[in-house]
Write an enzyme that holds these catalytic residues in place. Structure first.
Site, PDB file in Angstrom:
ATOM      1  N   SER A  48       0.854  -1.197   0.000  1.00 16.58           N
ATOM      2  CA  SER A  48       0.000   0.000   0.000  1.00 16.58           C
ATOM      3  C   SER A  48       0.886   1.241   0.000  1.00 16.58           C
ATOM      4  O   SER A  48       2.098   1.150   0.216  1.00 16.58           O
ATOM      5  CB  SER A  48      -0.899  -0.002   1.241  1.00 16.58           C
ATOM      6  OG  SER A  48      -0.100   0.247   2.396  1.00 16.58           O
ATOM      7  N   ASP A  81      -1.403  -1.657  -3.900  1.00 18.69           N
ATOM      8  CA  ASP A  81      -2.767  -1.747  -3.367  1.00 18.69           C
ATOM      9  C   ASP A  81      -3.332  -0.330  -3.168  1.00 18.69           C
ATOM     10  O   ASP A  81      -2.665   0.528  -2.577  1.00 18.69           O
ATOM     11  CB  ASP A  81      -2.685  -2.492  -2.019  1.00 18.69           C
ATOM     12  CG  ASP A  81      -4.042  -2.865  -1.468  1.00 18.69           C
ATOM     13  OD1 ASP A  81      -4.984  -3.058  -2.262  1.00 18.69           O
ATOM     14  OD2 ASP A  81      -4.156  -2.978  -0.222  1.00 18.69           O
ATOM     15  N   HIS A  82      -4.529  -0.095  -3.655  1.00 21.95           N
ATOM     16  CA  HIS A  82      -5.227   1.206  -3.465  1.00 21.95           C
ATOM     17  C   HIS A  82      -4.375   2.416  -3.823  1.00 21.95           C
ATOM     18  O   HIS A  82      -4.186   3.336  -3.014  1.00 21.95           O
ATOM     19  CB  HIS A  82      -5.708   1.351  -2.019  1.00 21.95           C
ATOM     20  CG  HIS A  82      -6.804   0.403  -1.659  1.00 21.95           C
ATOM     21  ND1 HIS A  82      -8.085   0.511  -2.143  1.00 21.95           N
ATOM     22  CD2 HIS A  82      -6.798  -0.692  -0.869  1.00 21.95           C
ATOM     23  CE1 HIS A  82      -8.827  -0.481  -1.677  1.00 21.95           C
ATOM     24  NE2 HIS A  82      -8.075  -1.231  -0.902  1.00 21.95           N
ATOM     25  N   ASP A 103      -7.333   3.296  -7.424  1.00 23.13           N
ATOM     26  CA  ASP A 103      -8.590   3.376  -6.672  1.00 23.13           C
ATOM     27  C   ASP A 103      -9.135   4.796  -6.750  1.00 23.13           C
ATOM     28  O   ASP A 103      -8.794   5.658  -5.953  1.00 23.13           O
ATOM     29  CB  ASP A 103      -8.367   2.967  -5.214  1.00 23.13           C
ATOM     30  CG  ASP A 103      -9.672   3.020  -4.424  1.00 23.13           C
ATOM     31  OD1 ASP A 103     -10.713   3.370  -5.027  1.00 23.13           O
ATOM     32  OD2 ASP A 103      -9.655   2.714  -3.218  1.00 23.13           O
ATOM     33  N   GLU A 133     -11.396   0.022  -9.108  1.00 22.96           N
ATOM     34  CA  GLU A 133     -12.502  -0.261  -8.179  1.00 22.96           C
ATOM     35  C   GLU A 133     -13.734   0.540  -8.573  1.00 22.96           C
ATOM     36  O   GLU A 133     -13.650   1.722  -8.899  1.00 22.96           O
ATOM     37  CB  GLU A 133     -12.083   0.085  -6.738  1.00 22.96           C
ATOM     38  CG  GLU A 133     -13.194  -0.189  -5.714  1.00 22.96           C
ATOM     39  CD  GLU A 133     -12.714  -0.119  -4.255  1.00 22.96           C
ATOM     40  OE1 GLU A 133     -11.536  -0.441  -4.010  1.00 22.96           O
ATOM     41  OE2 GLU A 133     -13.531   0.267  -3.397  1.00 22.96           O
ATOM     42  N   HIS A 210     -12.054  -7.149  -2.040  1.00 22.58           N
ATOM     43  CA  HIS A 210     -11.269  -6.502  -0.982  1.00 22.58           C
ATOM     44  C   HIS A 210     -11.931  -6.784   0.369  1.00 22.58           C
ATOM     45  O   HIS A 210     -12.984  -7.394   0.441  1.00 22.58           O
ATOM     46  CB  HIS A 210     -11.228  -4.982  -1.224  1.00 22.58           C
ATOM     47  CG  HIS A 210     -10.247  -4.586  -2.274  1.00 22.58           C
ATOM     48  ND1 HIS A 210      -9.145  -3.814  -1.997  1.00 22.58           N
ATOM     49  CD2 HIS A 210     -10.189  -4.884  -3.595  1.00 22.58           C
ATOM     50  CE1 HIS A 210      -8.457  -3.642  -3.111  1.00 22.58           C
ATOM     51  NE2 HIS A 210      -9.057  -4.287  -4.101  1.00 22.58           N
ATOM     52  N   SER A 213     -10.621 -10.190   5.161  1.00 21.63           N
ATOM     53  CA  SER A 213     -10.115 -10.861   6.370  1.00 21.63           C
ATOM     54  C   SER A 213     -11.267 -11.518   7.112  1.00 21.63           C
ATOM     55  O   SER A 213     -12.388 -11.002   7.123  1.00 21.63           O
ATOM     56  CB  SER A 213      -9.423  -9.841   7.286  1.00 21.63           C
ATOM     57  OG  SER A 213      -8.113  -9.589   6.816  1.00 21.63           O
ATOM     58  N   ASN A 253      -8.301 -10.111  -1.142  1.00 17.47           N
ATOM     59  CA  ASN A 253      -7.354  -9.279  -0.386  1.00 17.47           C
ATOM     60  C   ASN A 253      -7.457  -9.487   1.125  1.00 17.47           C
ATOM     61  O   ASN A 253      -8.547  -9.374   1.700  1.00 17.47           O
ATOM     62  CB  ASN A 253      -7.647  -7.809  -0.658  1.00 17.47           C
ATOM     63  CG  ASN A 253      -7.167  -7.358  -2.013  1.00 17.47           C
ATOM     64  OD1 ASN A 253      -6.907  -8.175  -2.893  1.00 17.47           O
ATOM     65  ND2 ASN A 253      -7.040  -6.064  -2.187  1.00 17.47           N
ATOM     66  N   ILE A 254      -6.305  -9.763   1.730  1.00 18.25           N
ATOM     67  CA  ILE A 254      -6.273 -10.032   3.173  1.00 18.25           C
ATOM     68  C   ILE A 254      -5.099  -9.286   3.809  1.00 18.25           C
ATOM     69  O   ILE A 254      -3.944  -9.535   3.481  1.00 18.25           O
ATOM     70  CB  ILE A 254      -6.146 -11.554   3.416  1.00 18.25           C
ATOM     71  CG1 ILE A 254      -7.405 -12.262   2.880  1.00 18.25           C
ATOM     72  CG2 ILE A 254      -5.954 -11.856   4.909  1.00 18.25           C
ATOM     73  CD1 ILE A 254      -7.274 -13.754   2.722  1.00 18.25           C
TER      74      ILE A 254
HETATM   75  P1  13P Z   1      -8.926  -6.510   5.200  1.00 20.93           P
HETATM   76  O1  13P Z   1      -8.918  -5.256   6.024  1.00 20.93           O
HETATM   77  O2  13P Z   1     -10.226  -7.232   5.333  1.00 20.93           O
HETATM   78  O3  13P Z   1      -7.776  -7.382   5.473  1.00 20.93           O
HETATM   79  O4  13P Z   1      -8.838  -6.061   3.648  1.00 20.93           O
HETATM   80  C1  13P Z   1      -7.598  -5.830   3.051  1.00 20.93           C
HETATM   81  C2  13P Z   1      -7.718  -5.184   1.721  1.00 20.93           C
HETATM   82  O5  13P Z   1      -8.743  -5.113   1.108  1.00 20.93           O
HETATM   83  C3  13P Z   1      -6.473  -4.629   1.152  1.00 20.93           C
HETATM   84  O6  13P Z   1      -6.698  -3.959  -0.041  1.00 20.93           O
HETATM   85  O1  G3H Z   2      -7.032  -1.618   2.213  1.00 17.61           O
HETATM   86  C1  G3H Z   2      -6.072  -1.228   2.842  1.00 17.61           C
HETATM   87  C2  G3H Z   2      -5.022  -2.186   3.257  1.00 17.61           C
HETATM   88  O2  G3H Z   2      -5.444  -2.949   4.345  1.00 17.61           O
HETATM   89  C3  G3H Z   2      -3.728  -1.471   3.503  1.00 17.61           C
HETATM   90  O3  G3H Z   2      -3.753  -0.790   4.715  1.00 17.61           O
HETATM   91  O4  G3H Z   2      -3.121   1.508   4.027  1.00 17.61           O
HETATM   92  O5  G3H Z   2      -2.892   0.787   6.397  1.00 17.61           O
HETATM   93  O6  G3H Z   2      -1.350  -0.115   4.651  1.00 17.61           O
HETATM   94  P1  G3H Z   2      -2.708   0.424   4.960  1.00 17.61           P
HETATM   95 ZN    ZN Z   3      -8.633  -3.028  -0.124  1.00 20.80          ZN
END
Ligand code: 13P
Ligand code: G3H
Ligand code: ZN
Length: 316
Positions: A48, A81-82, A103, A133, A210, A213, A253-254
Protein backbone atom coordinates in the site's frame (compact mmCIF):
# COMPACT_ATOMS: atom_id res chain seq x y z
CA UNK A 1 9.56 -15.63 -10.04
CA UNK A 2 7.63 -12.41 -10.50
CA UNK A 3 4.69 -12.70 -12.91
CA UNK A 4 1.72 -10.46 -13.71
CA UNK A 5 -1.63 -10.88 -12.00
CA UNK A 6 -3.04 -11.48 -15.50
CA UNK A 7 -1.04 -14.74 -15.79
CA UNK A 8 -2.18 -15.81 -12.31
CA UNK A 9 -5.83 -15.02 -13.08
CA UNK A 10 -5.78 -16.94 -16.34
CA UNK A 11 -4.85 -20.10 -14.43
CA UNK A 12 -7.24 -19.48 -11.54
CA UNK A 13 -10.44 -18.17 -13.14
CA UNK A 14 -13.54 -20.07 -12.06
CA UNK A 15 -11.49 -22.62 -10.10
CA UNK A 16 -9.81 -20.87 -7.18
CA UNK A 17 -8.83 -17.42 -5.92
CA UNK A 18 -5.31 -16.08 -5.46
CA UNK A 19 -4.51 -14.69 -2.00
CA UNK A 20 -3.35 -11.06 -2.09
CA UNK A 21 -1.50 -10.30 1.12
CA UNK A 22 -0.23 -6.90 2.30
CA UNK A 23 3.23 -6.62 3.77
CA UNK A 24 5.13 -3.80 5.47
CA UNK A 25 8.35 -5.34 6.74
CA UNK A 26 10.88 -8.17 6.65
CA UNK A 27 9.11 -10.47 9.09
CA UNK A 28 5.82 -10.31 7.18
CA UNK A 29 7.69 -10.91 3.91
CA UNK A 30 9.49 -13.95 5.33
CA UNK A 31 6.31 -15.46 6.82
CA UNK A 32 4.41 -14.81 3.58
CA UNK A 33 6.93 -16.56 1.33
CA UNK A 34 7.35 -19.46 3.75
CA UNK A 35 3.59 -19.96 4.03
CA UNK A 36 3.10 -19.98 0.26
CA UNK A 37 5.91 -22.45 -0.31
CA UNK A 38 4.63 -24.59 2.58
CA UNK A 39 1.21 -24.75 0.86
CA UNK A 40 2.60 -24.73 -2.74
CA UNK A 41 0.46 -21.76 -3.72
CA UNK A 42 0.91 -18.87 -6.15
CA UNK A 43 0.21 -15.51 -4.48
CA UNK A 44 0.21 -11.73 -4.74
CA UNK A 45 2.38 -9.48 -2.56
CA UNK A 46 0.57 -6.20 -2.02
CA UNK A 47 2.19 -2.91 -1.06
CA UNK A 48 0.00 0.00 0.00
CA UNK A 49 0.99 3.65 -0.14
CA UNK A 50 1.34 3.52 3.66
CA UNK A 51 3.57 0.44 3.46
CA UNK A 52 5.82 2.13 0.88
CA UNK A 53 6.20 5.11 3.20
CA UNK A 54 6.61 3.09 6.45
CA UNK A 55 10.36 2.57 6.02
CA UNK A 56 11.38 3.39 2.48
CA UNK A 57 9.79 2.08 -0.72
CA UNK A 58 13.18 0.94 -2.03
CA UNK A 59 13.87 -0.93 1.18
CA UNK A 60 10.58 -2.81 0.85
CA UNK A 61 11.23 -3.56 -2.82
CA UNK A 62 14.72 -4.79 -1.90
CA UNK A 63 13.28 -7.21 0.65
CA UNK A 64 10.95 -8.66 -1.98
CA UNK A 65 13.74 -8.94 -4.57
CA UNK A 66 15.77 -10.86 -1.98
CA UNK A 67 12.81 -13.10 -1.16
CA UNK A 68 12.58 -13.95 -4.87
CA UNK A 69 16.15 -15.28 -4.64
CA UNK A 70 15.83 -16.96 -1.25
CA UNK A 71 12.62 -18.74 -2.41
CA UNK A 72 13.31 -19.57 -6.11
CA UNK A 73 10.26 -21.84 -6.17
CA UNK A 74 7.83 -18.98 -5.43
CA UNK A 75 5.58 -17.62 -8.20
CA UNK A 76 4.03 -14.28 -7.32
CA UNK A 77 2.92 -10.87 -8.56
CA UNK A 78 3.99 -7.58 -6.98
CA UNK A 79 0.99 -5.28 -6.75
CA UNK A 80 0.32 -1.71 -5.62
CA UNK A 81 -2.77 -1.75 -3.37
CA UNK A 82 -5.23 1.21 -3.47
CA UNK A 83 -3.05 3.58 -5.45
CA UNK A 84 -3.91 7.14 -6.37
CA UNK A 85 -2.89 8.29 -9.85
CA UNK A 86 0.46 9.71 -8.76
CA UNK A 87 1.48 6.57 -6.86
CA UNK A 88 0.37 4.35 -9.76
CA UNK A 89 2.57 6.32 -12.16
CA UNK A 90 5.50 6.08 -9.74
CA UNK A 91 5.09 2.30 -9.53
CA UNK A 92 4.61 1.92 -13.30
CA UNK A 93 7.81 3.87 -13.92
CA UNK A 94 9.78 2.02 -11.21
CA UNK A 95 9.94 -1.13 -13.34
CA UNK A 96 9.42 -3.35 -10.29
CA UNK A 97 5.65 -3.76 -9.98
CA UNK A 98 3.87 -6.23 -12.26
CA UNK A 99 0.46 -4.84 -11.36
CA UNK A 100 -1.10 -1.68 -9.92
CA UNK A 101 -4.49 -0.82 -8.47
CA UNK A 102 -5.93 2.60 -9.25
CA UNK A 103 -8.59 3.38 -6.67
CA UNK A 104 -10.67 6.30 -7.88
CA UNK A 105 -13.83 4.73 -6.44
CA UNK A 106 -14.61 7.83 -4.38
CA UNK A 107 -14.96 9.86 -7.59
CA UNK A 108 -18.08 10.13 -9.73
CA UNK A 109 -18.45 7.43 -12.42
CA UNK A 110 -17.13 9.53 -15.33
CA UNK A 111 -14.15 10.83 -13.33
CA UNK A 112 -13.35 7.29 -12.10
CA UNK A 113 -13.33 6.19 -15.76
CA UNK A 114 -11.10 9.10 -16.87
CA UNK A 115 -8.51 8.53 -14.11
CA UNK A 116 -8.52 4.74 -14.55
CA UNK A 117 -8.11 5.08 -18.34
CA UNK A 118 -5.03 7.29 -17.94
CA UNK A 119 -3.43 4.72 -15.61
CA UNK A 120 -4.39 1.80 -17.89
CA UNK A 121 -2.82 3.52 -20.92
CA UNK A 122 0.44 4.23 -19.06
CA UNK A 123 0.60 0.74 -17.51
CA UNK A 124 -0.24 -1.23 -20.66
CA UNK A 125 2.46 0.62 -22.56
CA UNK A 126 4.92 -1.07 -20.19
CA UNK A 127 3.23 -4.49 -19.95
CA UNK A 128 1.87 -3.81 -16.46
CA UNK A 129 -1.68 -4.82 -15.60
CA UNK A 130 -4.26 -2.73 -13.78
CA UNK A 131 -6.99 -3.33 -11.20
CA UNK A 132 -9.60 -0.61 -10.60
CA UNK A 133 -12.50 -0.26 -8.18
CA UNK A 134 -16.15 0.52 -8.79
CA UNK A 135 -18.62 0.92 -5.91
CA UNK A 136 -17.55 1.71 -2.39
CA UNK A 137 -16.58 -0.57 0.46
CA UNK A 138 -17.16 0.62 4.00
CA UNK A 139 -14.16 1.42 6.22
CA UNK A 140 -10.84 3.14 5.56
CA UNK A 141 -8.65 2.80 2.47
CA UNK A 142 -5.51 4.83 1.84
CA UNK A 143 -7.08 8.11 0.76
CA UNK A 144 -10.75 7.15 1.02
CA UNK A 145 -12.92 6.97 4.15
CA UNK A 146 -16.47 5.59 3.83
CA UNK A 147 -19.01 5.07 6.60
CA UNK A 148 -21.00 1.81 6.65
CA UNK A 149 -24.14 3.74 5.69
CA UNK A 150 -22.44 5.34 2.67
CA UNK A 151 -20.91 2.14 1.31
CA UNK A 152 -22.31 1.45 -2.20
CA UNK A 153 -22.51 -1.95 -3.79
CA UNK A 154 -21.22 -2.18 -7.37
CA UNK A 155 -23.88 -1.73 -10.05
CA UNK A 156 -23.54 -4.65 -12.54
CA UNK A 157 -24.49 -2.57 -15.61
CA UNK A 158 -22.02 0.13 -14.66
CA UNK A 159 -19.35 -2.54 -14.09
CA UNK A 160 -19.67 -3.72 -17.72
CA UNK A 161 -19.54 -0.16 -19.08
CA UNK A 162 -16.58 0.70 -16.81
CA UNK A 163 -14.53 -2.29 -17.98
CA UNK A 164 -15.30 -1.67 -21.65
CA UNK A 165 -14.46 2.04 -21.52
CA UNK A 166 -11.29 1.80 -19.42
CA UNK A 167 -9.72 -1.42 -20.75
CA UNK A 168 -8.86 -2.35 -17.15
CA UNK A 169 -7.67 -5.93 -16.50
CA UNK A 170 -9.58 -6.71 -13.29
CA UNK A 171 -12.23 -5.03 -11.19
CA UNK A 172 -12.62 -4.71 -7.43
CA UNK A 173 -16.33 -4.88 -6.68
CA UNK A 174 -18.15 -3.80 -3.53
CA UNK A 175 -20.33 -6.76 -2.55
CA UNK A 176 -20.76 -6.15 1.17
CA UNK A 177 -17.28 -6.41 2.67
CA UNK A 178 -15.33 -3.56 4.28
CA UNK A 179 -11.75 -2.98 5.36
CA UNK A 180 -10.50 -3.51 8.91
CA UNK A 181 -11.47 -5.69 11.87
CA UNK A 182 -15.07 -4.47 12.31
CA UNK A 183 -16.84 -5.52 9.15
CA UNK A 184 -20.37 -6.37 10.11
CA UNK A 185 -22.42 -4.83 12.90
CA UNK A 186 -25.41 -7.12 12.26
CA UNK A 187 -26.10 -10.04 9.97
CA UNK A 188 -24.72 -8.57 6.74
CA UNK A 189 -22.77 -10.93 4.54
CA UNK A 190 -21.54 -11.24 0.99
CA UNK A 191 -23.96 -10.26 -1.79
CA UNK A 192 -23.52 -13.25 -4.09
CA UNK A 193 -26.55 -12.08 -6.06
CA UNK A 194 -24.68 -8.91 -7.11
CA UNK A 195 -21.54 -10.93 -7.90
CA UNK A 196 -23.56 -13.32 -10.11
CA UNK A 197 -25.06 -10.39 -12.02
CA UNK A 198 -21.62 -8.88 -12.59
CA UNK A 199 -20.24 -12.22 -13.82
CA UNK A 200 -23.22 -12.59 -16.18
CA UNK A 201 -22.32 -9.27 -17.83
CA UNK A 202 -18.54 -9.86 -17.73
CA UNK A 203 -18.04 -13.60 -18.29
CA UNK A 204 -14.42 -14.69 -17.87
CA UNK A 205 -13.36 -11.30 -16.50
CA UNK A 206 -11.38 -11.41 -13.21
CA UNK A 207 -13.12 -9.84 -10.21
CA UNK A 208 -11.46 -8.85 -6.94
CA UNK A 209 -12.78 -8.99 -3.40
CA UNK A 210 -11.27 -6.50 -0.98
CA UNK A 211 -11.90 -6.42 2.77
CA UNK A 212 -11.79 -10.21 3.02
CA UNK A 213 -10.12 -10.86 6.37
CA UNK A 214 -12.06 -13.37 8.43
CA UNK A 215 -11.07 -11.87 11.82
CA UNK A 216 -10.94 -15.27 13.59
CA UNK A 217 -12.78 -15.08 16.87
CA UNK A 218 -10.23 -17.23 18.72
CA UNK A 219 -7.51 -14.80 17.62
CA UNK A 220 -9.57 -11.84 18.86
CA UNK A 221 -10.22 -13.61 22.19
CA UNK A 222 -6.49 -14.32 22.67
CA UNK A 223 -5.59 -10.70 21.88
CA UNK A 224 -8.16 -9.46 24.40
CA UNK A 225 -7.00 -11.99 27.02
CA UNK A 226 -3.47 -10.65 26.62
CA UNK A 227 -4.50 -7.03 27.24
CA UNK A 228 -6.07 -6.03 23.90
CA UNK A 229 -9.40 -4.29 23.48
CA UNK A 230 -10.96 -5.42 20.20
CA UNK A 231 -14.62 -5.45 21.06
CA UNK A 232 -17.13 -6.61 18.44
CA UNK A 233 -14.48 -7.40 15.81
CA UNK A 234 -16.00 -9.51 13.01
CA UNK A 235 -14.92 -10.66 9.53
CA UNK A 236 -15.88 -12.53 6.37
CA UNK A 237 -16.71 -16.24 6.50
CA UNK A 238 -13.78 -17.77 4.62
CA UNK A 239 -15.73 -20.94 3.79
CA UNK A 240 -17.46 -18.68 1.21
CA UNK A 241 -14.23 -17.99 -0.74
CA UNK A 242 -14.59 -21.00 -3.02
CA UNK A 243 -18.17 -20.03 -3.95
CA UNK A 244 -16.93 -16.50 -4.73
CA UNK A 245 -14.24 -18.05 -6.96
CA UNK A 246 -16.84 -19.89 -9.03
CA UNK A 247 -18.55 -16.51 -9.58
CA UNK A 248 -15.42 -14.94 -11.09
CA UNK A 249 -13.50 -13.74 -8.02
CA UNK A 250 -9.83 -14.51 -8.77
CA UNK A 251 -8.12 -12.27 -6.17
CA UNK A 252 -9.00 -12.01 -2.49
CA UNK A 253 -7.35 -9.28 -0.39
CA UNK A 254 -6.27 -10.03 3.17
CA UNK A 255 -4.38 -7.62 5.42
CA UNK A 256 -6.14 -7.25 8.77
CA UNK A 257 -5.87 -10.97 9.64
CA UNK A 258 -2.07 -10.76 9.32
CA UNK A 259 -2.02 -7.78 11.67
CA UNK A 260 -4.09 -9.79 14.17
CA UNK A 261 -1.52 -12.60 14.08
CA UNK A 262 1.24 -10.04 14.72
CA UNK A 263 -0.70 -8.42 17.55
CA UNK A 264 -1.58 -11.74 19.26
CA UNK A 265 1.96 -13.12 19.05
CA UNK A 266 3.57 -10.00 20.46
CA UNK A 267 0.97 -9.36 23.17
CA UNK A 268 1.16 -12.97 24.39
CA UNK A 269 4.94 -13.09 24.20
CA UNK A 270 5.52 -10.01 26.31
CA UNK A 271 2.71 -10.90 28.73
CA UNK A 272 4.24 -14.36 29.26
CA UNK A 273 7.84 -13.09 29.31
CA UNK A 274 7.71 -9.72 31.08
CA UNK A 275 11.47 -9.87 31.61
CA UNK A 276 12.12 -10.07 27.84
CA UNK A 277 13.05 -7.04 25.74
CA UNK A 278 14.58 -8.76 22.71
CA UNK A 279 12.77 -8.41 19.39
CA UNK A 280 13.93 -11.72 17.90
CA UNK A 281 12.14 -14.35 20.03
CA UNK A 282 8.70 -12.85 19.34
CA UNK A 283 9.70 -12.11 15.74
CA UNK A 284 10.58 -15.78 15.18
CA UNK A 285 7.25 -16.93 16.58
CA UNK A 286 5.46 -14.38 14.41
CA UNK A 287 7.16 -15.53 11.17
CA UNK A 288 6.27 -19.13 11.88
CA UNK A 289 2.66 -18.38 12.93
CA UNK A 290 2.16 -16.06 9.96
CA UNK A 291 3.44 -18.74 7.59
CA UNK A 292 0.96 -21.23 9.07
CA UNK A 293 -1.82 -18.67 8.77
CA UNK A 294 -1.02 -18.10 5.06
CA UNK A 295 -0.86 -21.84 4.35
CA UNK A 296 -4.24 -22.34 6.01
CA UNK A 297 -5.79 -19.38 4.17
CA UNK A 298 -4.58 -20.75 0.83
CA UNK A 299 -6.49 -23.98 1.56
CA UNK A 300 -9.66 -21.87 1.97
CA UNK A 301 -8.93 -20.00 -1.27
CA UNK A 302 -8.29 -23.21 -3.17
CA UNK A 303 -4.85 -21.93 -4.29
CA UNK A 304 -2.93 -24.42 -2.11
CA UNK A 305 -1.25 -27.11 -4.22
CA UNK A 306 -1.68 -25.14 -7.49
CA UNK A 307 1.97 -24.12 -7.93
CA UNK A 308 2.98 -27.10 -10.10
CA UNK A 309 -0.04 -26.66 -12.44
CA UNK A 310 0.69 -22.97 -12.77
CA UNK A 311 4.35 -23.59 -13.60
CA UNK A 312 3.27 -25.97 -16.37
CA UNK A 313 0.91 -23.36 -17.80
CA UNK A 314 3.58 -20.65 -17.66
CA UNK A 315 6.06 -22.91 -19.46
CA UNK A 316 3.70 -23.34 -22.47
P1 13P B 1 -8.93 -6.51 5.20
O1 13P B 1 -8.92 -5.26 6.02
O2 13P B 1 -10.23 -7.23 5.33
O3 13P B 1 -7.78 -7.38 5.47
O4 13P B 1 -8.84 -6.06 3.65
C1 13P B 1 -7.60 -5.83 3.05
C2 13P B 1 -7.72 -5.18 1.72
O5 13P B 1 -8.74 -5.11 1.11
C3 13P B 1 -6.47 -4.63 1.15
O6 13P B 1 -6.70 -3.96 -0.04
O1 G3H C 1 -7.03 -1.62 2.21
C1 G3H C 1 -6.07 -1.23 2.84
C2 G3H C 1 -5.02 -2.19 3.26
O2 G3H C 1 -5.44 -2.95 4.35
C3 G3H C 1 -3.73 -1.47 3.50
O3 G3H C 1 -3.75 -0.79 4.72
O4 G3H C 1 -3.12 1.51 4.03
O5 G3H C 1 -2.89 0.79 6.40
O6 G3H C 1 -1.35 -0.12 4.65
P1 G3H C 1 -2.71 0.42 4.96
ZN1 ZN D 1 -8.63 -3.03 -0.12
Amino acid sequence: MIVTTKELFKAAYGKYAIGAYNINNLEQCMGLFRGNIQSQAPFIVQLSKGARAYTDKQMLEGIIRSADQVFPEAVFAVHLDHGDEETCMDCINSGFYSSVMIDASAEEFEENIAITKRVVDAAHAKGIVVEAELGQLGGVEEHVVVSEADAKLTDPDQAKEFVERTGVDSLACAIGTSHGAFKFSGTQGLHFDVLAEIQKRLPGFPLVMHGSSSVPQDEVARINAAGGKLLGAKGVDDTQFKKAATLGVTKINIDTDGRLVWCRVHREHFKNHPEDFDLRPAGKVFMSEYANFIADKNQKLGSAGELANLRKLLAK
